[in-house]
Design a protein around this motif. Structure first.
Motif, PDB file in Angstrom:
ATOM      1  N   TRP A 152      -7.222   2.691  12.492  1.00 17.75           N
ATOM      2  CA  TRP A 152      -6.399   1.581  12.989  1.00 17.75           C
ATOM      3  C   TRP A 152      -4.988   1.874  12.463  1.00 17.75           C
ATOM      4  O   TRP A 152      -4.607   2.485  11.624  1.00 17.75           O
ATOM      5  CB  TRP A 152      -6.709   0.441  11.948  1.00 17.75           C
ATOM      6  CG  TRP A 152      -8.514   0.060  12.074  1.00 17.75           C
ATOM      7  CD1 TRP A 152      -9.161  -0.040  10.978  1.00 17.75           C
ATOM      8  CD2 TRP A 152      -9.047  -0.363  13.172  1.00 17.75           C
ATOM      9  NE1 TRP A 152     -10.005  -0.248  11.494  1.00 17.75           N
ATOM     10  CE2 TRP A 152     -10.393  -0.453  12.650  1.00 17.75           C
ATOM     11  CE3 TRP A 152      -8.708  -0.620  14.555  1.00 17.75           C
ATOM     12  CZ2 TRP A 152     -11.597  -1.209  13.707  1.00 17.75           C
ATOM     13  CZ3 TRP A 152      -9.641  -1.205  15.281  1.00 17.75           C
ATOM     14  CH2 TRP A 152     -11.169  -1.043  14.781  1.00 17.75           C
ATOM     15  N   HIS A 153      -4.101   1.384  13.278  1.00 19.14           N
ATOM     16  CA  HIS A 153      -2.616   1.642  13.102  1.00 19.14           C
ATOM     17  C   HIS A 153      -1.946   0.491  12.303  1.00 19.14           C
ATOM     18  O   HIS A 153      -2.231  -0.692  13.012  1.00 19.14           O
ATOM     19  CB  HIS A 153      -1.670   2.129  14.267  1.00 19.14           C
ATOM     20  CG  HIS A 153      -0.543   2.699  14.141  1.00 19.14           C
ATOM     21  ND1 HIS A 153       0.700   2.251  14.916  1.00 19.14           N
ATOM     22  CD2 HIS A 153      -0.370   3.451  13.511  1.00 19.14           C
ATOM     23  CE1 HIS A 153       1.496   3.185  14.497  1.00 19.14           C
ATOM     24  NE2 HIS A 153       1.086   3.995  13.673  1.00 19.14           N
ATOM     25  N   VAL A 154      -1.592   0.650  11.281  1.00 21.72           N
ATOM     26  CA  VAL A 154      -1.233  -0.550  10.268  1.00 21.72           C
ATOM     27  C   VAL A 154       0.287  -0.338   9.951  1.00 21.72           C
ATOM     28  O   VAL A 154       0.809   0.851   9.586  1.00 21.72           O
ATOM     29  CB  VAL A 154      -2.114  -0.494   8.996  1.00 21.72           C
ATOM     30  CG1 VAL A 154      -1.717  -1.787   8.049  1.00 21.72           C
ATOM     31  CG2 VAL A 154      -3.563  -0.542   9.296  1.00 21.72           C
ATOM     32  N   HIS A 155       1.143  -1.469  10.219  1.00 24.59           N
ATOM     33  CA  HIS A 155       2.482  -1.481   9.856  1.00 24.59           C
ATOM     34  C   HIS A 155       2.905  -2.508   8.846  1.00 24.59           C
ATOM     35  O   HIS A 155       2.226  -3.622   8.783  1.00 24.59           O
ATOM     36  CB  HIS A 155       3.282  -2.121  10.829  1.00 24.59           C
ATOM     37  CG  HIS A 155       3.329  -0.867  12.193  1.00 24.59           C
ATOM     38  ND1 HIS A 155       4.365  -0.218  12.544  1.00 24.59           N
ATOM     39  CD2 HIS A 155       2.316  -0.866  13.209  1.00 24.59           C
ATOM     40  CE1 HIS A 155       4.011   0.224  13.951  1.00 24.59           C
ATOM     41  NE2 HIS A 155       2.727   0.106  14.041  1.00 24.59           N
ATOM     42  N   PRO A 156       3.680  -2.179   8.063  1.00 24.57           N
ATOM     43  CA  PRO A 156       4.218  -3.522   7.246  1.00 24.57           C
ATOM     44  C   PRO A 156       5.008  -4.476   8.274  1.00 24.57           C
ATOM     45  O   PRO A 156       5.606  -3.726   9.198  1.00 24.57           O
ATOM     46  CB  PRO A 156       5.194  -3.000   6.337  1.00 24.57           C
ATOM     47  CG  PRO A 156       5.451  -1.776   6.536  1.00 24.57           C
ATOM     48  CD  PRO A 156       4.351  -1.067   7.683  1.00 24.57           C
TER      49      PRO A 156
ATOM     50  N   ALA B 144      -0.898  -6.211  19.873  1.00 24.41           N
ATOM     51  CA  ALA B 144       0.229  -6.032  20.427  1.00 24.41           C
ATOM     52  C   ALA B 144       1.392  -5.728  19.413  1.00 24.41           C
ATOM     53  O   ALA B 144       1.995  -6.594  18.784  1.00 24.41           O
ATOM     54  CB  ALA B 144       0.871  -7.132  21.373  1.00 24.41           C
ATOM     55  N   HIS B 145       1.477  -4.365  19.334  1.00 23.92           N
ATOM     56  CA  HIS B 145       2.685  -4.087  18.166  1.00 23.92           C
ATOM     57  C   HIS B 145       4.128  -3.935  19.017  1.00 23.92           C
ATOM     58  O   HIS B 145       5.005  -4.616  18.612  1.00 23.92           O
ATOM     59  CB  HIS B 145       2.518  -2.607  17.831  1.00 23.92           C
ATOM     60  CG  HIS B 145       1.378  -2.718  16.971  1.00 23.92           C
ATOM     61  ND1 HIS B 145       1.088  -1.481  15.976  1.00 23.92           N
ATOM     62  CD2 HIS B 145       0.303  -3.415  16.403  1.00 23.92           C
ATOM     63  CE1 HIS B 145      -0.229  -1.931  15.375  1.00 23.92           C
ATOM     64  NE2 HIS B 145      -0.437  -2.919  15.741  1.00 23.92           N
ATOM     65  N   GLY B 146       4.095  -3.442  20.254  1.00 23.79           N
ATOM     66  CA  GLY B 146       5.130  -3.947  20.948  1.00 23.79           C
ATOM     67  C   GLY B 146       6.481  -3.610  20.567  1.00 23.79           C
ATOM     68  O   GLY B 146       7.499  -4.403  20.992  1.00 23.79           O
TER      69      GLY B 146
HETATM   70 CU   LIG Z   1       1.265   0.499  15.519  1.00 20.34          CU
END
Ligand SMILES: [Cu+2]
Lengths: 407, 264
Positions: free
Chosen positions: A133-137, A29-31
């Motif tokens: 994959w979607h990766v965020h800091p 859940a990046h949301g």
């Molecule tokens: Cu994301």
């Protein structure tokens, strides 16, 4: 008889009800757009976020670097930021974190933070599970929640061999972090399962169960019913044996672990306050005085009072808010096709005080629900990036209420 | 002489005892072993769910991650969380069948449920290595609880002796499997445990490190013996948890249904 039987189903029924009402944990859940716009804009700003690669093999490393700032505009209703944690967010442990530096120092755990703090992070991650994959800091602030930085798709490609994560213990032994200790855990899980089953089956296989009710319902609770044959001396002896075996196993396990793992220590908590980053002396002041939003053209217009207090001409490079950066057209390259126009000129001469008009027309205002229409605080916050002709940079936080709204 | 009031093996059984003995061995036409199997088997799912949810509710993160299994909070929270349903089942099975099996039965159900949960949800679906997310085993502690009930035939004594011992045995049994994760190593040149490194490396975005409730050290020291203070406190809480389980069994399970059924 029937009454007591029926009673036996109430605890299960309650349990089932609790099960159905319990929330399921969500793994992905990046949301980000679920949070209120003024919170996303006024809390933490990320800039210069870079991923050193977008494609790695399993086990291969890449670096996520950038700067996160806890803005001076941190909303008072969230409480003072004191503890923070900079990490990455991904759909579960598809990548692993092999190193994390904040302002140059190793930062395994949370850090002590404060309003206005600037944190340069350098996170080394390695691909673990094949996939895109979607990766965020991410910057988590205790009490406030987690704020996402700009994300990037990372492709983890199959390496062809089973993934391992070798690490070196203080004893010098190299173990696979994916498997270490699992032998012990599985062994004891099976041992206890067997002992428990022996205990249980001793009672329920040779003895009848439900047929005991007519007798048990007529005798007090604090008796084992030996005189009626409910529990026999033999039962007592057998249970003593299983209890003794259990204690022997515990003692044996204890001796084993003390010999096999002589060196142990409690889990560590390594928190510290990062050294402040060396900031360039301030050479520019800026204050947003007016923000207009026109929904028909998705345009934000911001009037900013700028004063160059330095000795060199300073140029406005762009505007950053939440995970978005809008570079000044004609000054810097657009990012993801985004830019802003600045009039009359993005460059301010030394000593000059001027009014700049920043115009950003972009669907993203709507798509990411960044215009706080319908929220209790109609405010826009972001960071202006200035650079003088010698390359020194200033980041100035600006905030303004939306002064005019045309829907 | 008060011989008529004492119970000895030598004393010939009275008529009521004879009657109950006969009743125990009576053959029923419809009440056969089939119903025993139905009872034991169907209850597995609900007991497993009840035990697992109670554990999740009170000791969720401590049970999910090795780097939460510390020496201060883990021995306090876990026994309380995992004694409640065993206590309830112990009461019910002792009352109904006079079998000292309720705690062990719950422990076995919980073991199966926890392991299925960890393997399917955590390993296959979420992708965490099992050696990071293994559940505690409460079976050894549950055997102790059932054994104490069998010996004392008293819920009060079982709550005190059994509850306290339950917390101790629970910690002993699971410390054995935690040991490899407490080995020291270095991460970026800083000393920490294998468990800490698991917590850092395996991305766990929903649980930032500052939420980790483990021993942080404080100015107050009990001669430096955090572990023993925690175990003593955990034992006391387990006694309380035992009575919550009793309340669930007696109040929620037995009493209301009795009232409900009387209406018909
Ligand atoms: Cu994301």
């Amino acid at each position: 008889m029937r009454r007591i039987l029926s009673r036996l189903f109430v605890v299960p029924a309650i349990a089932l009800a609790v099960l159905l009402l319990a929330p399921a944990p969500s793994a992905n859940a990046h949301g980000e757009t679920a949070q209120e716009a003024f919170l996303r804009m006024g809390t933490v700003s990320f800039w210069d976020v870079k991923f050193s690669a977008t494609e790695v093999e399993q086990g291969e490393q890449l670096k996520v670097t950038g700067t996160a700032k806890i803005l001076e505009t941190w909303p008072e209703q969230l409480g003072e930021p004191e503890l923070g944690f900079i990490g990455v967010v991904a759909p579960g442990p598809v990548v692993i974190i092999k190193e994390r530096k904040i302002n140059g120092a190793p930062a395994p755990h949370a850090i002590e933070v404060h309003k206005g703090g600037v944190y340069n992070f350098e996170i080394t991650i390695a691909g673990r599970r094949p996939g895109r994959w979607h990766v965020h800091p991410i910057f988590g602030i205790h009490g406030a929640g987690s704020l996402l930085g700009p994300g990037q798709y990372i492709e983890v490609k199959e390496s062809g061999k089973a993934f391992t994560n070798p690490v070196k213990l203080a004893s010098g032994q190299v173990v696979d972090l994916e498997k270490v200790g699992m032998g012990d855990v599985a062994f004891w899980a099976v041992v206890w399962l067997v002992v428990g089953l022996v205990w249980l089956l001793y009672w329920i296989v040779p003895k009848r169960t439900v047929a005991r009710l007519p007798v048990t319902s007529q005798i007090p609770l604090n008796t084992d019913g030996m005189e009626y044959g409910l529990i026999t001396k033999r039962d007592h002896k057998a249970m003593n044996v299983i209890m003794a075996v259990t204690l022997v196993l515990l003692a044996g396990g204890w001796i084993y672990q003390a010999r096999a793992y002589p060196e142990k220590m409690p889990q560590q908590v390594l928190r510290f306050e990062p050294e402040p980053v060396a900031m360039t002396p301030s050479f520019v002041q800026a204050k947003a005085t007016e923000v207009r939003y026109d929904d028909a053209t998705h345009t934000v217009t911001m009037i900013v009072d700028v004063k160059n207090t330095g000795t060199r001409p300073a140029t406005l490079q762009g505007f950053t808010t939440t995970t978005l950066t809008f570079p000044t057209a004609g000054v810097a390259e657009p990012v993801d096709g985004r830019s802003m126009t600045v009039s009359p000129s993005p460059t301010v001469a030394p000593g000059q005080a001027t009014k700049l008009t920043l115009t950003i027309s972009d669907h993203v205002w709507r798509e990411e629900r960044l215009i706080p229409i319908g929220e209790s605080r109609m405010q826009i916050t972001g960071v202006l990036r200035f650079k003088d002709d010698a390359g020194a940079e200033n980041f100035v936080t600006v905030q303004s209420f939306i002064t005019s709204l045309s829907a | 002489m008060a011989t008529t009031y004492t119970t000895t093996d030598a004393r010939p059984p009275d008529s009521r005892t004879e009657a109950l003995r006969a009743l125990l061995n009576r053959r029923y036409r419809f009440l056969d072993r089939k119903w025993d199997i139905v009872f034991w088997a169907t209850a597995v799912f609900v007991v497993a769910a009840a035990a697992d949810i109670t554990k999740l509710l009170f000791a969720g993160d401590w049970d999910f991650w090795t780097d939460w299994k510390d020496r201060q909070w883990w021995p306090i929270i876990t026994p309380f969380a995992v004694i409640i349903i065993p206590s309830a089942l112990q009461y019910i099975q002792w009352l109904a069948w006079r079998m000292p099996t309720g705690a062990t039965y719950t422990a076995l159900c919980l073991a199966v449920a926890s392991w299925i949960g960890r393997i399917v949800q955590w390993d296959w679906f979420a992708g965490f290595p099992l050696n990071f997310v293994w559940p505690v085993s409460i079976i050894a502690a549950a055997i102790w609880l059932d054994w104490v009930l069998l010996k004392t035939k008293s819920m009060v004594l079982t709550s005190l002796i059994g509850g306290f011992g339950f917390a101790l045995i629970l910690w002993f049994a699971n410390y054995i499997t935690l040991a490899p994760f407490l080995q020291p190593m270095e991460w970026m040149g800083l000393p920490m445990t294998v468990a800490d490194v698991q917590g850092i490396e395996y991305v766990r975005a929903q649980t930032p490190e500052y939420l980790r409730m483990i021993e942080h050290g404080s100015l107050r020291t009990f001669l430096g013996e955090t572990q023993y203070v925690s175990l003593a406190f955990g034992g006391t809480l387990a006694v309380a948890g035992y009575w919550i389980g009793q309340a669930i069994a007696r109040g929620l399970a037995i009493w209301p249904i009795g009232r409900y059924i009387k209406k018909f």
